[in-house]
Design an enzyme around this catalytic site. Structure first.
Site, PDB file in Angstrom:
ATOM      1  N   GLU A  61     -10.970   6.655   7.013  1.00  0.00           N
ATOM      2  CA  GLU A  61     -11.948   6.199   6.021  1.00  0.00           C
ATOM      3  C   GLU A  61     -11.450   4.957   5.285  1.00  0.00           C
ATOM      4  O   GLU A  61     -12.193   4.002   5.074  1.00  0.00           O
ATOM      5  CB  GLU A  61     -12.220   7.318   5.032  1.00  0.00           C
ATOM      6  CG  GLU A  61     -13.135   6.963   3.875  1.00  0.00           C
ATOM      7  CD  GLU A  61     -14.599   6.877   4.272  1.00  0.00           C
ATOM      8  OE1 GLU A  61     -15.078   5.745   4.496  1.00  0.00           O
ATOM      9  OE2 GLU A  61     -15.248   7.924   4.374  1.00  0.00           O
ATOM     10  N   GLU A  71      -4.694  -9.620   3.118  1.00  0.00           N
ATOM     11  CA  GLU A  71      -3.775  -9.074   4.111  1.00  0.00           C
ATOM     12  C   GLU A  71      -2.450  -9.823   4.023  1.00  0.00           C
ATOM     13  O   GLU A  71      -2.347 -10.882   3.400  1.00  0.00           O
ATOM     14  CB  GLU A  71      -4.371  -9.236   5.522  1.00  0.00           C
ATOM     15  CG  GLU A  71      -5.633  -8.446   5.768  1.00  0.00           C
ATOM     16  CD  GLU A  71      -5.401  -6.953   5.767  1.00  0.00           C
ATOM     17  OE1 GLU A  71      -4.405  -6.487   6.390  1.00  0.00           O
ATOM     18  OE2 GLU A  71      -6.186  -6.230   5.131  1.00  0.00           O
ATOM     19  N   ILE A  83       0.839  -1.205   0.000  1.00  0.00           N
ATOM     20  CA  ILE A  83       0.000   0.000   0.000  1.00  0.00           C
ATOM     21  C   ILE A  83       0.870   1.250   0.000  1.00  0.00           C
ATOM     22  O   ILE A  83       0.618   2.209  -0.738  1.00  0.00           O
ATOM     23  CB  ILE A  83      -0.957  -0.010   1.206  1.00  0.00           C
ATOM     24  CG1 ILE A  83      -1.925  -1.189   1.107  1.00  0.00           C
ATOM     25  CG2 ILE A  83      -1.725   1.302   1.290  1.00  0.00           C
ATOM     26  CD1 ILE A  83      -2.838  -1.339   2.316  1.00  0.00           C
ATOM     27  N   VAL A  87     -11.781   0.903   6.299  1.00  0.00           N
ATOM     28  CA  VAL A  87     -12.969   0.055   6.188  1.00  0.00           C
ATOM     29  C   VAL A  87     -13.203  -0.413   4.760  1.00  0.00           C
ATOM     30  O   VAL A  87     -13.338  -1.612   4.503  1.00  0.00           O
ATOM     31  CB  VAL A  87     -14.224   0.783   6.718  1.00  0.00           C
ATOM     32  CG1 VAL A  87     -15.485  -0.066   6.498  1.00  0.00           C
ATOM     33  CG2 VAL A  87     -14.062   1.117   8.185  1.00  0.00           C
ATOM     34  N   ALA A  95       9.476   5.501   6.309  1.00  0.00           N
ATOM     35  CA  ALA A  95      10.019   4.389   7.089  1.00  0.00           C
ATOM     36  C   ALA A  95       9.522   3.059   6.551  1.00  0.00           C
ATOM     37  O   ALA A  95       8.375   2.936   6.103  1.00  0.00           O
ATOM     38  CB  ALA A  95       9.635   4.535   8.558  1.00  0.00           C
ATOM     39  N   LYS A 140     -13.236  -4.247  11.009  1.00  0.00           N
ATOM     40  CA  LYS A 140     -13.921  -3.206  10.235  1.00  0.00           C
ATOM     41  C   LYS A 140     -15.328  -2.969  10.773  1.00  0.00           C
ATOM     42  O   LYS A 140     -15.804  -1.824  10.831  1.00  0.00           O
ATOM     43  CB  LYS A 140     -13.963  -3.603   8.771  1.00  0.00           C
ATOM     44  CG  LYS A 140     -12.585  -3.653   8.112  1.00  0.00           C
ATOM     45  CD  LYS A 140     -12.652  -4.145   6.672  1.00  0.00           C
ATOM     46  CE  LYS A 140     -11.278  -4.172   6.028  1.00  0.00           C
ATOM     47  NZ  LYS A 140     -11.293  -4.674   4.643  1.00  0.00           N
ATOM     48  N   LEU A 142     -13.806   3.526  -0.885  1.00  0.00           N
ATOM     49  CA  LEU A 142     -15.257   3.743  -0.817  1.00  0.00           C
ATOM     50  C   LEU A 142     -15.611   4.671   0.345  1.00  0.00           C
ATOM     51  O   LEU A 142     -15.072   4.519   1.442  1.00  0.00           O
ATOM     52  CB  LEU A 142     -15.982   2.408  -0.640  1.00  0.00           C
ATOM     53  CG  LEU A 142     -15.849   1.395  -1.772  1.00  0.00           C
ATOM     54  CD1 LEU A 142     -16.622   0.130  -1.428  1.00  0.00           C
ATOM     55  CD2 LEU A 142     -16.345   1.987  -3.080  1.00  0.00           C
TER      56      LEU A 142
END
Length: 956
Positions: A733, A794, A592, A736, A621, A809, A740
């Site tokens: 935001e 994940e 990500i 979750v 980092a 979530k 979206l």
């Protein structure tokens, strides 16, 4: 002692007399009160030749015969004259400027400061004199050697030998004075001024030597022979002081001397016979130094060469004065503290004086007076970038009466493209002195006695404010006068303090003044609001506020360590620069984090041009390495991945080391940018432990990870309270539904008064992809492998397959509904057994995933049976969560849903959340879309970041 010192000084004054044959000019009418004047100009009677029948025609210095252009004056500071190469640069620049800009050449005068550092060297000589004469001698030799070294690099011996001889003769004279000081054990101010003035005298001759090598008509002037002043103070003044200390030129005498020099020395130099279409004289003048009416050498105080330049511009009727600096003109703020600052095209004299008064390195307020009197434009240009036009200072601002006449008040934001302020500046090292509880005395009496105490003790009052109740008065003074001001007030109100009719007199040190300046502030609303709001958002506390009656400046006093942050916040608030956000990116090399870095690179130009926003990653980092930028410009995103993985050496403007959260905290705490954000892509509970500390320091947080938002309820509540207490944002935001707007939708529903009863859906991209992909040909384990290959899962597949990720979530959503729940309170169905959940796998994440998938093959038959059972009943298998607000329950389970359920048509990479509310009764409000994969997760983070920056920009 002062009297003895002057007597000693006068006794050795002959040491400072330069032989007449050196140059052959000096004062017009020397008197017995002029023992220290260096060279003697002929008297008025001497302006005729020895043959009384031959008359010499006098010429006006302001209009040289044959000149097509008026004089122009150039001033060069010590930084522009620090080396031989810089002297050459200055000389070549003068020759180019004198050649003109089209029609004819330009008579040119250069006012020079001492060689860079020379004044301080000469001050050291005087300081050493009282302690160690031998050291003073060594310091003096060092000063002379420094001047001679530069001189020899600029001209041949036939030019430099006589000049060097004068330097060494001057040094002997200085040494004679130094010896005399030991008798009185003090350095009289007049002696200090005489000695330090030699820096300018040597500098002028050094530049003159180089000009001679270039074959141009030139000469040099010792300003002590021309410039006569009245001085109300003595000594040099503090280094960097922005005042010429009450020095007033005596123009009648000075003009006479200037005219006499032109008609004697100027004539002898051949300046009268020049063809001004092809050549003009270049006259080098010593800045800083002058002479009193009594013939005593003095100075225009620290940095007084600016004043010298404008005075000589007035004397010569110059068309312009150019102050040569090492920056491109006057900046909107100090570029060392506000990297986004830029050069101002034009200023009015009044604006420039306001900026200078509040610490901007423009030129001294009093130095502008000669130019104001004769309306001479002042240019501030860069000696290292002479092609750039720089800043021009000319014209007067409207008076208060004129600006109020028939003027309509207008909000500055409605004036499209017009910014009401020209610059933002600061005065550091100030103190606040406050008199409290003086209402019993009476306001007028208290104010009179307060200011009288300041005046009687020579306290420089920078700002004054008085409470409307007349019970307190507060002033800002230079920090080195703070204790003196405090004692003055304690003495003035001694009786009242003893009787408690005055509450207290107090001193607060380590303060700075921040001021916004601009003519456009007059009759314009919203300027102060924008200024104050920007400081509030930057978490800068204001201790004092003052606005000038002319509406050209608003000033505040803040703690010194917050001054730079305040400057940058105000600078951005008035759109003098882009809204800059300092970003610390944790987990920068993960899937990500890497995707977010790529998106920031791709959108950089668009954000700057279209939105006026710049995201600067100042800290990055990985799990093991931390890189922090050592300046305010941010890390080069192209080099960031390689730096953190060790594939490349770290960049020049930063450093890389071991990843420590305390180091992240320190780097962000010392970042002076008012807009700071930490993006946590780690999903690490040890990082979540720092959230409260970060938001309490005024740092915003964006967390796609769920360890804090769904972690222990007590910690979550502490962080949320800290967010409210410190007026910062915690955006999660993306934690979750990736990109979206699920939490935003929930927030909108509640804030508009709707009552949310149920929230249902699927927020696991992994579960959605696995259950949608399973078929007779693709067993459960293979579907999981494909999910991992798509990077939808994940790092640890078991968090998805056990339902833990969905439960977290769901807890985040439930808490936004006001439900006090923890993950342990959620009823969760895992689709994998405890043996796999609790098994201790080893290796990299990829190796662990392969091992888990291998063990999942044992579940292929069972999962296929559940899928087939659902299909046989025209149903679909989905992993679903349900939040029941009234029952205060949260459940996550694998269910078969019919075709009336919104989840029935859920695609492989989608999330879906439906809201059943008191308003949405017949059909739920559904948020649905693709939400799996690092690119979409990064997009969600980016959206959170833009929401924050829009909040900054809206405030600004």
């Amino acid at each position: 002692q002062v009297a003895i010192g002057l007597s000693i000084f006068c006794a050795v004054s002959n040491a400072f007399v330069v032989p007449q044959q050196q140059k052959g000019f000096g004062v017009t009418k020397p008197t017995t009160r002029d023992p220290l004047l260096v060279r003697m100009l002929p008297t008025a009677e001497d302006t005729t030749s020895l043959d009384d029948n031959v008359q010499v025609e006098e010429e006006c210095v302001t209009k040289p015969k044959g000149a097509t252009n008026p004089w122009e004056v150039h001033k060069f500071g010590g930084a522009s004259l620090a080396t031989a190469d810089l002297y050459k640069t200055v000389g070549d620049l003068l020759i180019k400027e004198a050649s003109g800009r089209g029609e004819g050449t330009i008579p040119t005068m250069a006012v020079v400061s001492a060689k860079g550092g020379m004044t301080d060297l000469l001050v050291n000589v005087m300081d050493s004199a009282l302690i160690d004469f031998e050291q003073a001698n060594i310091d003096l030799e060092a000063a002379v050697a420094s001047a001679v070294e530069v001189l020899h690099q600029l001209a041949p011996p036939e030019i430099t030998d006589p000049i060097e001889a004068r330097f060494r003769s001057d040094a002997k004279d200085i040494l004679s004075v130094v010896q005399s000081l030991r008798m009185i054990n003090m350095v009289p101010a007049v002696t200090m001024e005489v000695v330090t003035g030699f820096g300018e005298i040597w500098s002028a001759q050094t530049l003159y030597a180089y000009l001679q090598t270039q074959g141009v008509p030139c000469d040099w002037i010792d300003a002590r022979e021309i410039l006569v002043v009245k001085s109300d103070s003595s000594g040099l003044g503090e280094k960097g002081e922005a005042s010429t200390g009450g020095v007033t030129p005596l123009y009648a005498e000075t003009s006479q001397r200037m005219a006499s020099w032109w008609n004697t020395v100027g004539r002898d130099k051949g300046f009268f016979e020049l063809d001004y279409t092809t050549a003009s004289p270049i006259v080098v003048v010593t800045g800083f130094v002058a002479t009193t009416a009594d013939g005593v050498p003095t100075t225009l105080k620290r940095s007084g060469s600016d004043y010298s330049a404008t005075v000589f511009a007035k004397l010569t009727g110059a068309a312009r004065v150019t102050m040569w600096k090492n920056t491109d003109g006057v900046y909107t703020a100090d570029p060392r503290r506000v990297p986004e600052a830029f050069s101002i095209a034009s200023l009015k004299y009044d604006e420039a004086m306001e900026l200078a008064y509040f610490g901007a390195q423009v030129l001294h307020p009093s130095a502008m007076v000669p130019c104001i009197d004769d309306n001479i434009p002042v240019y501030v240009r860069n000696i290292f970038n002479p092609e750039f036009i720089g800043t021009v200072i000319e014209g007067r601002s409207q008076s208060l009466v004129t600006s109020l006449k028939d003027a309509k008040v207008k909000n500055w934001r409605t004036k499209s493209g017009e910014i009401p302020i020209k610059g933002i500046t600061s005065v550091d090292k100030t103190s606040l002195v406050t008199l409290e509880g003086a209402s019993v005395i009476g306001g007028a009496s208290a104010a009179e006695r307060f200011m009288g105490a300041m005046a009687d003790n020579d306290i420089n009052v920078l700002i004054i404010t008085q409470a409307s109740s007349e019970s307190s008065i507060c002033v800002a003074v230079p920090e080195n006068q703070g204790q003196k001001a405090l004692r003055a007030l304690e003495d003035a109100f001694e009786l009242e303090l003893a009787r408690s009719t005055v509450s207290a007199v107090s001193l607060v040190t380590d303060m700075s003044i921040i001021a916004i300046v601009g003519e456009g502030m007059a009759q314009t609303s919203g300027v102060s609001a924008t200024f104050m709001s920007s400081l509030a958002k930057a978490n800068v506390n204001i201790r004092l506020i003052a606005q000038g009656s002319s509406e050209r400046q608003v000033a505040v006093v803040v703690k010194s360590h917050m001054a730079t942050r305040a400057l940058r916040a105000a600078h951005m608030a008035f759109t003098l620069s882009e809204t800059v956000v300092s970003v610390a990116l944790l987990g920068a090399t993960g899937q990500i984090g890497s995707a977010l870095v790529q998106q920031l690179k791709e959108q950089k130009e668009y954000l700057a041009n279209e939105i006026g926003v710049e995201m600067r990653v100042t800290v990055a980092a990985s799990s093991s390495t931390l890189a922090a930028c050592s300046n305010c410009q941010g890390i080069d995103l192209e080099l960031l991945p390689g730096c953190l993985t060790g594939e490349e050496e770290c960049y020049a403007d930063g450093n890389a080391g071991e990843m420590r959260l305390d180091a992240v905290t320190e780097a962000m705490a010392t970042d002076v940018n008012p807009h700071r954000v930490i993006i946590d892509c780690t999903n690490d509970d040890s990082v979540a432990e720092y959230y409260e500390k970060w938001v309490s320091s005024g740092i915003n947080i964006i967390s796609p990870g769920r360890k804090c938002a769904s972690g222990p309820l007590d910690r979550y509540k502490r962080v949320m309270q800290a967010v409210k207490d410190n007026c910062v944002n915690w955006q999660f935001e993306s934690s979750v539904g990736s990109a979206l707007p699920i939490l935003t939708t929930l927030q909108d529903l509640q804030e508009t008064g709707d009552q949310v009863n149920f929230i249902r859906g699927c927020v696991s991209g992994t579960m959605a992809y696995v259950l949608r992909s399973m078929s007779k040909d693709i067993p459960f384990s293979e579907a999981v492998r494909q999910t991992a290959d798509q990077k939808f899962a994940e790092n640890d597949l078991r968090e998805d397959l056990s339902g833990l990720d969905t439960a977290r979530k769901a807890v985040i959503l439930a808490r936004q509904l006001g439900m006090d729940v923890d993950v342990e309170d959620v009823e969760v169905e895992s689709i994998i057994p405890d043996e796999i959940i609790n098994k201790d796998y080893t290796g990299s994440w990829a190796e662990i995933d392969n091992s888990v998938i291998e063990d999942l093959k044992a579940l292929d038959v069972e999962m296929m049976e559940r899928l087939q059972a659902a299909l046989d009943n025209d149903r679909a298998l989905r992993y679903k969560f349900v939040i029941d607000k009234e029952a205060n329950t949260v459940k996550c389970a694998l269910e078969s849903v019919d075709n009336t359920d919104p989840l029935y048509r859920l695609k492989a990479n989608e999330n879906l959340v439906s809201f059943e509310t008191s308003r949405y009764t017949t059909s739920p409000l559904i948020v649905k879309g693709a939400a799996a994969g690092p690119e979409l997760a990064a997009s969600g983070i980016f959206s959170d970041l833009l929401r924050l920056t829009r909040a900054y920009s809206s405030l600004d």
